[in-house]
Design a protein around this motif. Structure first.
Motif, PDB file in Angstrom:
ATOM      1  N   ILE A   2       0.848  -1.215   0.064  1.00  0.00           N
ATOM      2  CA  ILE A   2      -0.067   0.046   0.093  1.00  0.00           C
ATOM      3  C   ILE A   2       0.954   1.264   0.114  1.00  0.00           C
ATOM      4  O   ILE A   2       1.761   1.154   0.690  1.00  0.00           O
ATOM      5  CB  ILE A   2      -0.814   0.010   1.346  1.00  0.00           C
ATOM      6  CG1 ILE A   2      -1.849  -1.145   1.233  1.00  0.00           C
ATOM      7  CG2 ILE A   2      -1.840   1.179   1.239  1.00  0.00           C
ATOM      8  CD1 ILE A   2      -2.669  -1.550   2.557  1.00  0.00           C
ATOM      9  N   ASP A 125      -2.538   4.942  -2.743  1.00  0.00           N
ATOM     10  CA  ASP A 125      -3.775   4.284  -2.456  1.00  0.00           C
ATOM     11  C   ASP A 125      -4.805   5.149  -1.789  1.00  0.00           C
ATOM     12  O   ASP A 125      -6.106   4.930  -1.691  1.00  0.00           O
ATOM     13  CB  ASP A 125      -3.388   2.765  -1.778  1.00  0.00           C
ATOM     14  CG  ASP A 125      -2.730   1.919  -3.027  1.00  0.00           C
ATOM     15  OD1 ASP A 125      -3.385   1.633  -3.902  1.00  0.00           O
ATOM     16  OD2 ASP A 125      -1.494   1.759  -2.469  1.00  0.00           O
ATOM     17  N   ARG A 126      -4.123   5.817  -0.580  1.00  0.00           N
ATOM     18  CA  ARG A 126      -4.621   6.438   0.489  1.00  0.00           C
ATOM     19  C   ARG A 126      -4.168   7.801   0.706  1.00  0.00           C
ATOM     20  O   ARG A 126      -3.000   7.934   0.568  1.00  0.00           O
ATOM     21  CB  ARG A 126      -5.187   5.613   1.610  1.00  0.00           C
ATOM     22  CG  ARG A 126      -6.136   4.595   1.632  1.00  0.00           C
ATOM     23  CD  ARG A 126      -7.537   4.762   1.014  1.00  0.00           C
ATOM     24  NE  ARG A 126      -8.435   3.712   1.009  1.00  0.00           N
ATOM     25  CZ  ARG A 126      -8.655   3.042  -0.018  1.00  0.00           C
ATOM     26  NH1 ARG A 126      -8.123   3.281  -1.211  1.00  0.00           N
ATOM     27  NH2 ARG A 126      -9.540   1.750  -0.015  1.00  0.00           N
ATOM     28  N   ASP A 170      -8.702  10.677   3.049  1.00  0.00           N
ATOM     29  CA  ASP A 170      -9.052   9.430   3.337  1.00  0.00           C
ATOM     30  C   ASP A 170      -8.935   9.416   4.978  1.00  0.00           C
ATOM     31  O   ASP A 170      -9.780   8.611   5.719  1.00  0.00           O
ATOM     32  CB  ASP A 170      -8.411   8.189   2.784  1.00  0.00           C
ATOM     33  CG  ASP A 170      -8.537   8.346   1.186  1.00  0.00           C
ATOM     34  OD1 ASP A 170      -9.480   7.966   0.951  1.00  0.00           O
ATOM     35  OD2 ASP A 170      -7.630   8.374   0.520  1.00  0.00           O
ATOM     36  N   LEU A 193      -5.673   0.443   7.501  1.00  0.00           N
ATOM     37  CA  LEU A 193      -5.033   0.061   6.428  1.00  0.00           C
ATOM     38  C   LEU A 193      -4.742  -1.286   6.231  1.00  0.00           C
ATOM     39  O   LEU A 193      -4.227  -1.857   5.279  1.00  0.00           O
ATOM     40  CB  LEU A 193      -3.739   1.129   6.105  1.00  0.00           C
ATOM     41  CG  LEU A 193      -4.003   2.379   5.938  1.00  0.00           C
ATOM     42  CD1 LEU A 193      -2.643   3.362   6.184  1.00  0.00           C
ATOM     43  CD2 LEU A 193      -4.140   2.629   4.468  1.00  0.00           C
ATOM     44  N   VAL A 196      -7.013  -2.770   3.554  1.00  0.00           N
ATOM     45  CA  VAL A 196      -7.070  -1.914   2.414  1.00  0.00           C
ATOM     46  C   VAL A 196      -6.259  -2.721   1.409  1.00  0.00           C
ATOM     47  O   VAL A 196      -5.018  -3.465   1.478  1.00  0.00           O
ATOM     48  CB  VAL A 196      -6.271  -0.654   2.294  1.00  0.00           C
ATOM     49  CG1 VAL A 196      -6.234   0.116   1.012  1.00  0.00           C
ATOM     50  CG2 VAL A 196      -7.235   0.400   3.102  1.00  0.00           C
TER      51      VAL A 196
END
Length: 224
Positions: A2, A125-126, A170, A193, A196
């Motif tokens: 991630i 991703d975030r 996020d 996370l 995720v």
């Protein structure tokens, strides 16, 4: 793996958030430090900056104050500087993420002050935004050496408002009440996370920095 984008406006506590992430053994790429390295003696951007901005190189390194005097309040010159620096920082970010991935990190963070302003959310991703109330931010900023209210206002004019960053984030890491509440926010974020699904890494290969990135449909900003 991630990829987390860590961002926040000036004097919001982003550096402290990065230190906390490292305490959890999360590798964090410092974009500001990368720029400092590029402008230091022997740095990869010194020659290009010297050619574009005569007189700013002293003893083999870019004098950041002299450079700032040339680009501050000059959007065209600032854009020219960004065209020199951004691709080089992007390459450093790619190397950093490749190393983190090779070491089997489940998460790696990119500390990018102007993440939203440069479209950088498409690379992660975030996004986590470090935030504090405006009076706290102002007091912190004005306590910095050489900072004035006029300069602070000029910096803020180049950044998305904090409210907009919070809206698009996020995760929000609140630093206004001190380190302990922000540590709780980070702990909760890291827990979330874990569930995720990674998606952006490895990055697509391209000749220029993030021109090939497209923000997934479910990550589009609300106003897009």
């Amino acid at each position: 793996m991630i990829v987390l984008g860590l961002t926040g406006s000036i004097a919001m506590g982003k550096s402290e958030a990065a230190r906390m992430l490292r305490r959890f053994d999360i590798p964090v790429f410092d974009s500001d430090a990368a720029v400092h390295s590029l402008l230091a003696e022997g740095g990869g951007a010194v020659d290009a900056v010297a050619a574009a901005f005569p007189g700013v190189v002293q003893n083999g390194a870019v004098d950041r104050k002299a450079l700032g005097a040339q680009v501050f309040g000059e959007p065209d010159k600032l854009a020219q500087l960004e065209q020199i620096l951004h691709p080089k920082v992007f390459d450093a970010q790619r190397r950093f993420l490749a190393d983190a991935d090779q070491k089997a990190s489940f998460l790696a963070a990119l500390d990018i002050p102007l993440l939203f302003e440069t479209g950088g959310e498409a690379k992660v991703d975030r996004v986590a935004v470090v935030s504090a109330p405006a009076p706290v931010q102002k007091a912190r900023a004005l306590a910095r050496p050489g900072m004035t209210e006029q300069r602070l206002n000029a910096v803020l004019a180049q950044q998305l408002p904090d409210a907009e960053k919070r809206r698009r984030a996020d995760y929000i890491l609140n630093s206004g009440d001190g380190k302990r509440p922000m540590l709780r926010d980070i702990t909760a974020m890291l827990r979330d996370l874990q569930g995720v699904k990674a998606g952006v890494w490895p990055w697509p290969v391209a000749d220029d920095h993030w021109s090939t990135f497209a923000l997934p449909a479910d990550r589009k900003p609300p106003h897009a």
